[in-house]
Design a protein around this motif. Structure first.
Motif, short mmCIF file in Angstrom:
data_model
loop_
_atom_site.label_atom_id
_atom_site.label_comp_id
_atom_site.label_asym_id
_atom_site.label_seq_id
_atom_site.Cartn_x
_atom_site.Cartn_y
_atom_site.Cartn_z
N GLU A 81 0.83 -1.21 0.00
CA GLU A 81 0.00 0.00 0.00
C GLU A 81 0.87 1.26 0.00
O GLU A 81 0.57 2.24 -0.69
N ALA A 82 1.95 1.23 0.79
CA ALA A 82 2.83 2.40 0.87
C ALA A 82 3.51 2.68 -0.46
O ALA A 82 3.68 3.84 -0.84
N VAL A 83 3.89 1.63 -1.17
CA VAL A 83 4.53 1.82 -2.47
C VAL A 83 3.57 2.46 -3.46
O VAL A 83 3.94 3.39 -4.20
N TRP A 84 2.34 2.00 -3.51
CA TRP A 84 1.33 2.60 -4.39
C TRP A 84 1.15 4.09 -4.06
O TRP A 84 1.21 4.94 -4.96
N LEU A 85 0.94 4.38 -2.80
CA LEU A 85 0.68 5.76 -2.40
C LEU A 85 1.90 6.65 -2.64
O LEU A 85 1.76 7.80 -3.10
N THR A 86 3.08 6.13 -2.36
CA THR A 86 4.30 6.92 -2.56
C THR A 86 4.51 7.25 -4.03
O THR A 86 4.82 8.39 -4.39
N GLY A 87 4.34 6.24 -4.89
CA GLY A 87 4.53 6.46 -6.32
C GLY A 87 3.59 7.50 -6.88
O GLY A 87 4.00 8.43 -7.60
N VAL A 88 2.30 7.38 -6.55
CA VAL A 88 1.32 8.34 -7.07
C VAL A 88 1.55 9.72 -6.48
O VAL A 88 1.42 10.74 -7.17
N LYS A 89 1.91 9.79 -5.19
CA LYS A 89 2.14 11.08 -4.53
C LYS A 89 3.29 11.85 -5.15
O LYS A 89 3.26 13.09 -5.24
N LEU A 90 4.34 11.15 -5.58
CA LEU A 90 5.50 11.82 -6.15
C LEU A 90 5.30 12.22 -7.60
O LEU A 90 5.98 13.13 -8.09
N VAL A 91 4.37 11.57 -8.30
CA VAL A 91 4.19 11.83 -9.74
C VAL A 91 3.00 12.74 -10.03
O VAL A 91 3.10 13.70 -10.80
N ALA A 92 1.84 12.47 -9.41
CA ALA A 92 0.61 13.18 -9.77
C ALA A 92 0.63 14.67 -9.43
O ALA A 92 0.29 15.50 -10.30
#
Length: 304
Positions: free
Chosen positions: A222-233
């Motif tokens: 879950e943390a990986v999903w949220l981290t990836g989207v947070k840094l890109v979007a």
């Protein structure tokens, strides 16, 4: 580019990691519960920081409107993205709430203002204060709502929980004091200033203590999903929104940089206060902060 990298590392990232690291060691070496410190930030230090920042801020009205509009549109869009992600991955309610908090709100105060001061001087810092204040108002309303809401909860109960968080009252009180032109007595202001000055280091210590208790295996996916989207979007949305709102020059750079900040420590504070997967929130705050050294270096290099 090398100068920006070294400056961000030694003047911004290193102090943050030193204080959070001290909290991490404290959490590992003792059984200290972060709940008490969280309540101190929630009810005393956070409101003092919000009040002081608004009370001392001076920015042109046109820029205030552009910044406020940008923050509202961006954070509502990020909330929608986080809810969509939670539904797509079939997360349960507490995970969705924690995900929405860390996705919607960025560390535009503790971290963002320091980066702006280094990159753009006092002019950039002042614009960043308005951004932080607008975000603080949304955290005090939208953020508290996200943290407090549960399926089946009556609106009256939800509003009652939201009303117990004093951030909005600090914001409104500062607006009132400014509107009537009242200069606070020096003794009163110094007391508020002392509390406000303690807010950022205590928040970082809370982050460290929470990280010391994070079972990474349990929240890694879950943390990986949220981290990836947070840094890109957020950076991508920010580039489009600045064009839509006609923001140019320094204002455009400030908006994009602030939008690109890692997840807010206040998101962790709210997740902890309302018991909405605080360990997941702490992990995302940590990962986005660590990785932001590289991502912010790239963004600052493009903008400059």
């Amino acid at each position: 580019m090398g100068g920006i990298r070294l400056g961000v590392l030694f003047e911004v990232i290193l102090p943050i990691f030193l204080v959070a690291g001290a909290g991490y060691l404290l959490g590992r070496l003792s059984r200290l519960d972060a709940t008490l410190l969280t309540r101190v930030v929630l009810y005393l230090l956070g409101p003092a920081l919000i009040f002081r920042s608004l009370y001392t801020s001076t920015v042109a009205g046109e820029d205030v409107l552009r910044i406020a509009g940008f923050v509202v549109i961006l954070q509502v869009a990020l909330l929608a993205i986080s809810r969509g992600l939670g539904r797509a991955l079939k997360w349960e309610d507490d995970t969705r709430a924690a995900g929405s908090l860390v996705m919607t709100f960025a560390n535009c105060g503790t971290y963002g203002l320091a980066v702006l001061l280094f990159a753009y001087g006092e002019a950039g810092f002042t614009l960043g204060v308005v951004y932080m204040l607008t975000s603080s108002l949304l955290q005090a309303t939208l953020g508290v709502g996200i943290g407090a809401w549960h399926k089946g909860m009556r609106i009256g109960v939800w509003l009652g929980q939201a009303a117990r968080v004093p951030w909005l009252y600090a914001f409104l009180l500062a607006l009132f004091v400014r509107a009537i032109g009242w200069d606070l007595p020096s003794g009163v202001y110094r007391g508020i200033d002392l509390l406000a000055s303690a807010a950022i280091p205590v928040q970082l210590i809370v982050l460290g203590i929470q990280l010391a208790r994070v079972p990474l295996r349990g929240v890694a996916r879950e943390a990986v999903w949220l981290t990836g989207v947070k840094l890109v979007a957020p950076p991508l949305l920010a580039w489009g929104l600045t064009a839509l709102l006609g923001a140019e020059g320094l204002l455009r750079s400030v908006l994009i940089v602030e939008a690109s900040m890692p997840s807010a420590i206040n998101a962790l504070i709210l997740a902890t206060h309302f018991n909405r997967r605080p360990q997941l929130a702490a992990t995302v705050v940590f990962l986005t902060t660590a990785i932001s050294l590289g991502s912010l270096t790239v963004i600052l290099s493009i903008l400059n």
